[in-house]
Enzyme design. Structure first.
Site, PDB file in Angstrom:
ATOM      1  CB  SER A 174     -19.241  47.699  -0.790  1.00  0.00           C
ATOM      2  OG  SER A 174     -20.521  48.244  -0.615  1.00  0.00           O
ATOM      3  CB  SER A 197     -22.972  50.107  -0.864  1.00  0.00           C
ATOM      4  OG  SER A 197     -23.065  49.112  -1.862  1.00  0.00           O
ATOM      5  CE  LYS A 220     -23.095  45.972   0.558  1.00  0.00           C
ATOM      6  NZ  LYS A 220     -23.424  46.672  -0.710  1.00  0.00           N
TER       7      LYS A 220
END
Length: 423
Positions: A174, A116, A119
């Site tokens: 997340s 993640s 991101k």
């Protein structure tokens, strides 16, 4: 002029900064030369379909030759503290967020699954495109295609959410569901993946190959400690990005959510890190634990990225990140850089165009005649902060925000840290 999602200008605080941004026309010309005329052997090839079991003998040398070498790279010298002995991450990097100097690194360009932390690239690409007050009613198709076991913030079909709440879901929990809704607003997952890849290329994050916008494990999806640091450095120049990634707790719907970045929110075995102000963590089966963080102490702003510690203790990625940050603050100003974080292509090209007319004598003067960078001072106390004053030999002052890339001598991180709960 940058395309949407590239770099916005952050005005410097009114208080005079202790340090100035190191920018010279000669440096920009050298970066232009590197990105445009570098031999093919020095350029990062297209990422392979899957990461290797061990770091390749030869990796990208973007940012410096030593960054392409496997193993730990640090310039030890008298007075420089010793690196922590018990680091087990497959790759890590410690850098000065403002000057871009890489203080130390370990397999910086090793292409690994990012989890993640990808991101950060998603946010840096998409966040500027929608005002945070905008709203979106979630359709079933918005939530389609999420990986099994994805982390979610709890978005429900048929409900309406503000863009601000969606980003809080991305940064704090997340939430892959929040990512997919924002991607739907951006034209869909395929379009968003393309936009992210284009933005990664613009940032010169050449180790990165984007398959999914949320960082979920996917064949061929890779990044590197170097590239993740570039994403963080870019995103942190945007106020909304800084606000979201530094938020510890927020209300989402009727529930309170807390940031899963343990250096920010703390845990039983990890205290809140002094000076922490973001950025993003991740954890998947293929990637293991990953983390990029930014912290400020005594006027210095450092970035650290840690990927996949082999030691599988609870919160190990945060423990190793904290050790590296501690080392970085002790070593900053003493250790000699082993490389640099490169600016985006647009900044290099703008600098090259602006410097094209400079004579060799002017370039020599700009570097002090000995190859050392001259400190260029930015105007202090301005209310606008729309550009950077670059001192060029001959008394020519050029306002060139693009070429400067990182426009601040000091990011306003203390404003973010005042919201931090006391440990």
């Amino acid at each position: 002029m940058f395309a949407p999602g590239t770099f916005s200008i952050v005005s410097a605080p009114k208080k005079t900064a202790r340090r100035s941004l190191l920018v010279t026309s000669a440096t920009l010309l050298s970066l232009l030369s590197l990105s445009v005329t570098a031999p093919a052997a020095l350029a990062a090839p297209h990422p392979s379909a899957s990461p290797t079991a061990a770091p390749p003998a030869h990796m990208s040398t973007l940012g410096g030759v030593r960054l392409g070498q496997p193993g730990t790279q640090v310039d030890s010298a008298p007075g420089v503290p010793t690196l922590p002995k018990d680091l087990t991450a497959r790759a890590w990097i410690v850098s000065d967020a403002e000057s871009g100097e890489v203080l130390a690194a370990h397999n910086a360009h090793w292409r690994l699954p990012p989890a993640s932390t990808l991101k950060m690239l998603f946010a840096d690409t998409v966040l500027p495109r929608f005002p945070k007050s905008a709203t979106h009613k979630v359709a079933a198709s918005d939530l389609a295609g999420m990986g099994v076991g994805s982390s979610v913030v709890g978005i429900k079909e048929g409900r309406t959410y503000s863009v601000r709440d969606l980003w809080l879901g991305v940064f704090l929990r997340s939430g892959n569901d929040a990512v997919h809704v924002l991607a739907a607003m951006n034209g869909g997952v395929p379009q968003t993946v393309k936009d992210m890849q284009d933005h990664a290329d613009e940032l010169q994050a050449l180790d990165t190959h984007v398959i999914s916008p949320d960082g979920y494990d996917a064949p061929g999806q890779v990044s590197s400690a170097y590239d993740l640091t570039l994403f963080a450095r870019s995103g942190l120049q945007k106020k909304d990005f800084r606000d979201y990634c530094s938020t510890v707790r927020a209300t989402f719907g009727s529930a309170e959510i807390q940031n899963t970045n343990r250096l920010l929110s703390g845990d039983t075995d990890v205290p809140v890190y002094q000076g922490i102000a973001g950025v993003k963590n991740g954890n998947t089966t293929n990637a293991g634990a990953t983390f990029t963080g930014v912290a400020e102490r005594n006027g210095r702003v450092l970035l650290v990225t840690v990927m996949n510690p082999e030691k599988h203790e609870h919160n190990e990625v945060y423990k190793e990140a904290a050790k590296l940050l501690d080392w970085g603050f002790q070593a900053s100003g003493k250790v000699r850089a082993v490389g640099e974080l490169v600016p985006p292509r647009g900044a290099v090209q703008a600098g090259g165009q602006q410097s094209a007319g400079a004579s060799a004598g002017e370039a020599g003067s700009a570097t002090g005649g000995s190859g050392s960078k001259r400190v260029a001072s930015a105007a202090g106390g301005r209310s606008g902060g729309a550009g950077i004053a670059l001192g060029i030999a001959g008394g020519v002052v050029v306002l060139l925000a693009g070429a400067a890339f990182l426009v601040n001598r000091r990011w306003p991180l203390p404003d973010l840290m005042r919201r931090r709960p006391r440990p």
